[in-house]
Write an enzyme that holds these catalytic residues in place. Structure first.
Site, PDB file in Angstrom:
ATOM      1  N   ASP B 412       0.685  -1.018   0.072  1.00 12.52           N
ATOM      2  CA  ASP B 412      -0.105  -0.020  -0.046  1.00 12.52           C
ATOM      3  C   ASP B 412       0.822   1.193   0.089  1.00 12.52           C
ATOM      4  OD1 ASP B 412      -1.615   2.193   0.534  1.00 12.52           O
ATOM      5  OD2 ASP B 412      -2.868   0.914   1.938  1.00 12.52           O
ATOM      6  N   HIS B 413       0.984   2.055  -1.135  1.00 12.44           N
ATOM      7  CA  HIS B 413       1.802   3.073  -1.119  1.00 12.44           C
ATOM      8  C   HIS B 413       1.399   4.128  -0.253  1.00 12.44           C
ATOM      9  CE1 HIS B 413       5.272   5.013  -2.687  1.00 12.44           C
ATOM     10  NE2 HIS B 413       4.855   4.701  -4.284  1.00 12.44           N
TER      11      HIS B 413
END
Lengths: 592, 440
Positions: B412-413
């Site tokens: 999850d950036h």
């Protein structure tokens, strides 16, 4: 010889409408077969439509933004001679012609860059019951509104020359009739003395009281009223021409067209003769003629006949159709028919007036029809002192330059709208008579509210399931929802309950016994889907049936609702009980 | 002989689960731990065992009932002679608890309705109130629905097709609550892309192109689909690819397996990967975290529960190895095997699928070179493992055959930066290439 051929949209797959996003040729251009003419765009892709043969473009029939489908006319082409022989044979142009009607492209809005003299978030065009309701509702929701009205008085046909003044005169007529009928109650009055000016004043007084009230209501809401004839100049502006010719422009973000309808005028009728009247003229009550012909046996004609009959005129009604009051079930109309057949001089059905010749003696009317000249039919000609033409109303859609705003108006002059009252142009709405039948004030007011709420950003729909119709004749006739005839035609199975007023104590006590209340329940759902009432105050009584329909009531619901006794409203209760088989006030043999 | 209520034991954090199968009938004699009913939760189905031995007098649940912890399942005539249970022992959980969670969930539902308040100032300019393209309303059906004008107006505001709403009032009349319920249901099960403002998929009649067969998705398929869809559209995914040289690891594993073979013990490569992941999570704590519901706070976890995706005939499930940092390679290997068997037999308990910190999806047994797994939200990263392959690796003087394991890390950036993603996979790769490092 080069003759022009029409180029249509070929089969482009399963699309209803595709938008033209580019026009690649113009009038006068020479094209080769397979040259692209226009580019259309569907949900899925854009494609170019090629020329079927070489030639010169004679005319382009479409523009960017138009929606087209298979068969739509794009252009006409003059085939070039050198190739015409072969190309004419192989042209794919005509193949679709027969099965596909040409789609009328929506007009393209004019652009207007000029500064407007005034601007409003909402302009309502027309101040009839629909228009002022829309304006007031929008104002109440915080929208800034300009209301444009062509006449001096706001209120439109309904208030000024329709519903309200006619009801004032009909009340007068009722008083006269009741006094006369009081004879058999043992009370005799002298023959009434009629002061026609005072009768007219009474009517006018009511009208001005109501229109004055409306102006007050507009002021309280800060709705600006502009008097003058409004016509669109673009999709965001209207030009208003005042009576003295001064013009001004009004810009708007949203518009509600409430332009209404006008009396339909047959071309052969000598309208310049003052003895020929439409409903507006008849309400003016210039005189009480001795003999009057009413052309058209619908609600308006029969209401005016009721007024003039009471004032002492001998009435003849001529109706093109086979019955009076088309649209209502025959059993509901019959009591009226029976009564006025006795009272009026003549009622000619299936008969048409083909000529009206003004002479010094009167208006010589020529009748046409199968029965004309026979014993029961109309004479070939007859002479009347006055003729009232009431054959219907036409929408005003074509009188406001709607095309300049890009608003589509159909051939009859109606503007088509969706359930949110929106026209084909997103920010322009239309309501009332101009959007379609029935042309009734109470339909217009509800549509007006819907449109106004949508302008204010709500999400409103016109979802009424029944719009009641009322004829203020004597006896009154009212109906709503589906008629029995419609149910038959549409194959809807119904359970019917009819209650004759001859069994109603209340009806008998007011000296009338011809009334009837009829209810129709959908066999499938059990719910009320239609009702018809004939008799005194039918117009008031129908409202309960409309409520019952909207609430989805069934026969049991209406039957179990305690109605006061003795009233005419009981008849609805009884009719529902008849449908249920539980009525004790009349004897209904059990269905086997 | 005494009569007892058999209640639903702790089955994890579920408001209510549906009874999908009754395994016993009135009059049956059952032993303790015999299965009584099968229930199905959002995530899996499970059998509920009897806490007592005895004869079933009366069943208190039926197929389709929703039950929760404490719900009374049945009345049993308990054989005291077999099992002398003290009088005060039976779990006297108030039977009413089943209803409470239901009420709570209704309350929660009522809070959600999306309200569009028109702004007065923009009234003139608001022109975009065309019905949304997804709100396809069958006008004929709408016009026949049994509902009063005010309810119809309410339905219009929300764009609800009244024809699809089931009425719960007298004679099945539709009321406002029915519409609210319909909207809530549509919102929780919908996911037809409406929120993204994209047009819905057009309805296509595939039979016009050839023979077709329609098959309904299994419950797990549907739930997984919804879950993955949500993750896919809400989490900005980045996938980092890497490789690990597992030549030494495999040699060691094979040797250990051989030694322990006679005890029936097998160590799987996945156990090493779990170990390596735990080591990497310790080195990069942000990978062992979740965003809270506001998306403004990061919750860092101090425990190491590793999810392992299992392919079952009914669909994908992810059982969780709890406290993997406290377990040996052997223990982890065994646990993975047990959980996988349970998963295939639909015997996984919901509690066995909860509490994961990080998931591993291994397709090594099947094939493929690399893939991009979807983050198992609310976790923030997932490791995809593909099939290892002998490859020539330059050792400085010559090519040497080495066993290379491809790794794909999706993260999850919002939580993890690209640089950290690469650092994590290199760390992981180092751990697997030289398993001695894991001990340090």
């Amino acid at each position: 010889m080069s003759n022009t051929i029409d180029i249509h949209i070929p089969d482009i797959g399963d699309f209803d409408k595709v938008e033209i996003i580019e026009v690649l040729v113009k009038k006068g251009d020479e094209v080769q077969a397979e040259d692209s003419l226009i580019t259309v765009e569907s949900d899925k892709a854009s494609m170019e439509i090629p020329a079927p043969s070489a030639g010169t473009i004679a005319d382009m029939k479409v523009a960017v933004g138009d929606k087209v489908k298979q068969g739509s006319l794009i252009a006409s082409l003059i085939p070039s001679d050198s190739t015409s022989n072969s190309s004419n044979d192989t042209a794919t142009t005509d193949t679709t012609e027969e099965n596909m009607a040409t789609e009328k492209p929506a007009p393209i809005a004019a652009t207007n860059n000029a500064e407007a003299d005034q601007h409003a978030q909402l302009v309502v065009l027309g101040s009839g019951p629909g228009g002022y309701t829309a304006a007031f509702r929008a104002a109440d929701l915080g929208v800034e509104v300009i209301l444009i009205e062509k006449y001096d008085n706001i209120g439109g046909v309904c208030l000024n020359v329709g519903c309200i003044p006619s009801k004032a005169l009909l009340h007068t007529a009722q008083v006269i009739n009741e006094a006369e009928e009081a004879d058999h109650l043992g009370v005799s009055f002298n023959k009434p003395k009629i002061d026609i000016d005072k009768v007219r004043d009474y009517k006018s007084g009511i009208v001005s009281k109501l229109t004055g009230g409306l102006i007050q209501l507009a002021k309280q809401r800060k709705v600006t009223i502009v008097h003058g004839y409004g016509k669109f100049t673009s999709a965001n502006s209207i030009e208003v021409t005042e009576e003295d010719g001064t013009k001004s422009s009004i810009g708007f973000d949203n518009c509600i067209i409430a332009a209404g309808s006008r009396v339909t005028k047959l071309p052969f009728i000598p309208w310049d003769d003052p003895r020929v009247m439409d409903s507006t003229d008849a309400l003016e009550l210039e005189e009480v003629p001795k003999r009057m012909l009413v052309v058209g046996g619908g609600i308006i004609g029969l209401e005016m006949a009721t007024v003039y009959d009471a004032l002492g005129t001998d009435i003849t009604v001529v109706e093109l159709g086979s019955g009076l009051m088309p649209g209502a079930d025959r059993d509901i109309v019959r009591p009226l028919e029976r009564r006025i057949k006795k009272k009026y001089e003549n009622i000619f059905l299936d008969t048409k007036v083909s000529e009206i010749k003004p002479t010094k003696e009167g208006l010589v009317c020529t009748f046409e029809g199968d029965k004309v000249g026979s014993k029961k039919g109309a004479p070939e000609t007859d002479t009347f002192d006055r003729v009232l033409v009431s054959i219907g109303r036409s929408p005003n859609g074509k009188l406001i330059d709607a095309e300049k705003a890009g608003v589509a108006v159909n051939d009859w002059g109606f503007i088509e709208v969706d359930k949110q009252q929106r026209t084909n142009v997103d920010h322009i709405y239309a309501i009332g008579d101009v959007v379609g039948q029935p042309m009734l004030a109470h339909k217009a007011t509800h549509e007006g509210k819907t449109a106004a709420e949508n302008v204010a950003g709500h999400k409103a729909f016109f979802d009424a399931r029944a719009i009641p119709s009322v004829a203020y004749t004597d006896p009154e006739i009212a109906w709503m929802g589906k008629t029995e005839d419609e149910c038959k035609a549409e194959g809807i199975e119904v359970t019917k309950g009819a209650f004759p007023w001859a069994a109603s104590g209340r009806s008998l006590s007011i000296g009338r016994n011809e009334g009837m209340t009829k209810v129709l329940f959908d066999k499938e759902s059990g719910q009320l889907i239609g009702a018809g009432i004939v008799g005194t105050n039918a117009g008031e009584l129908i409202a309960e049936a409309v409520l019952a329909l909207e609430m989805g009531a069934d026969a049991e619901d209406i039957g179990l609702t305690v109605h006061p006794h003795p009233t005419l409203s009981e008849t609805l209760n009884f009719a529902a009980e008849v449908a249920e088989g539980t009525c004790t006030d009349i004897y209904v043999p059990k269905k086997k | 002989m005494s009569i007892k209520e058999i209640v639903v034991p702790d089955i994890g954090d579920f408001d209510s689960v549906e009874v999908i199968e009754l395994l016993v009938a009135e009059g049956d004699v059952v032993q303790a731990e015999d299965s009584l009913i099968t229930v199905e939760s959002d995530k899996a189905s499970m059998e509920i065992p009897s806490s007592e031995s005895g004869k079933i007098l009366k069943l208190k649940v039926a197929l389709g009932d929703n039950i929760a912890k404490g719900s009374v399942l049945l009345m049993m005539e308990v054989d005291d002679s077999v099992q002398a249970v003290p009088e005060e022992a039976p779990s006297k959980v108030p039977p009413k608890t089943a209803e409470k969670p239901a009420q709570e969930s209704i309350k929660r539902e009522q809070m959600a309705p999306a309200k569009s308040t028109p702004s007065k100032a923009s009234a003139g300019k608001v022109q975009g109130h065309k019905p949304s393209p997804t709100a396809k309303i069958d006008e004929v059906r709408f016009s026949k629905a049994y509902a009063s004008p005010s309810v119809r107006r309410f339905a219009r505001e929300l764009g609800v097709d009244l024809g699809k709403v089931e009425g719960t009032s007298r004679k099945n009349r539709i009321n406002r609550d029915d519409i609210k319920g319909f909207v809530k249901k549509a919102m929780s099960t919908g996911g037809s892309g409406t929120a993204l403002g994209v047009k819905p998929m057009p309805e296509i009649d595939f039979s016009q192109f050839g023979d077709i067969e329609s098959q309904s998705l299994s419950k797990i398929n549907k739930l997984t689909g919804e879950f993955l869809h949500r993750s896919w559209v809400t989490v900005p995914h980045v996938t980092q690819f890497d490789e690990a040289d597992i030549t030494e690891m495999e040699a060691f594993r094979k040797q250990m397996s051989k030694e322990m073979e006679k005890d029936g013990i097998k160590i799987t490569p996945l156990a090493f990967i779990v170990w390596a992941v735990v080591a990497s999570l310790k080195a990069f704590p942000r990978f062992n975290s979740s965003l809270d519901s506001t998306g403004e706070n990061l919750i860092l976890k101090k425990y190491f529960n590793i999810g392992v995706a299992v392919d079952t005939p009914n669909g994908l499930v992810v059982p969780v190895i709890k406290e993997a940092d406290q377990k040996s390679l052997v223990e982890i290997s065994q646990e993975i095997r047990e959980l996988a068997i349970k998963a295939r037999d639909k015997k996984l308990k919901p509690s066995e699928m909860q509490g994961g910190c990080f998931s591993i999806s291994s397709l090594g047994g099947i094939g493929g070179t690399k893939f991009t797994p979807i983050v198992n939200t609310p976790e923030v990263a997932v490791l995809g493992v593909s099939r290892s392959k002998m490859e020539p690796v330059w050792n400085g003087s010559e090519f040497e055959p080495r066993l290379i394991l491809p790794l794909s890390l999706s993260y999850d950036h919002r939580v993890i930066d690209g640089a950290d993603g690469a650092r994590f996979t290199s760390h992981l790769s180092k751990m697997l290439s030289d398993i001695r490092r894991m001990m340090v």
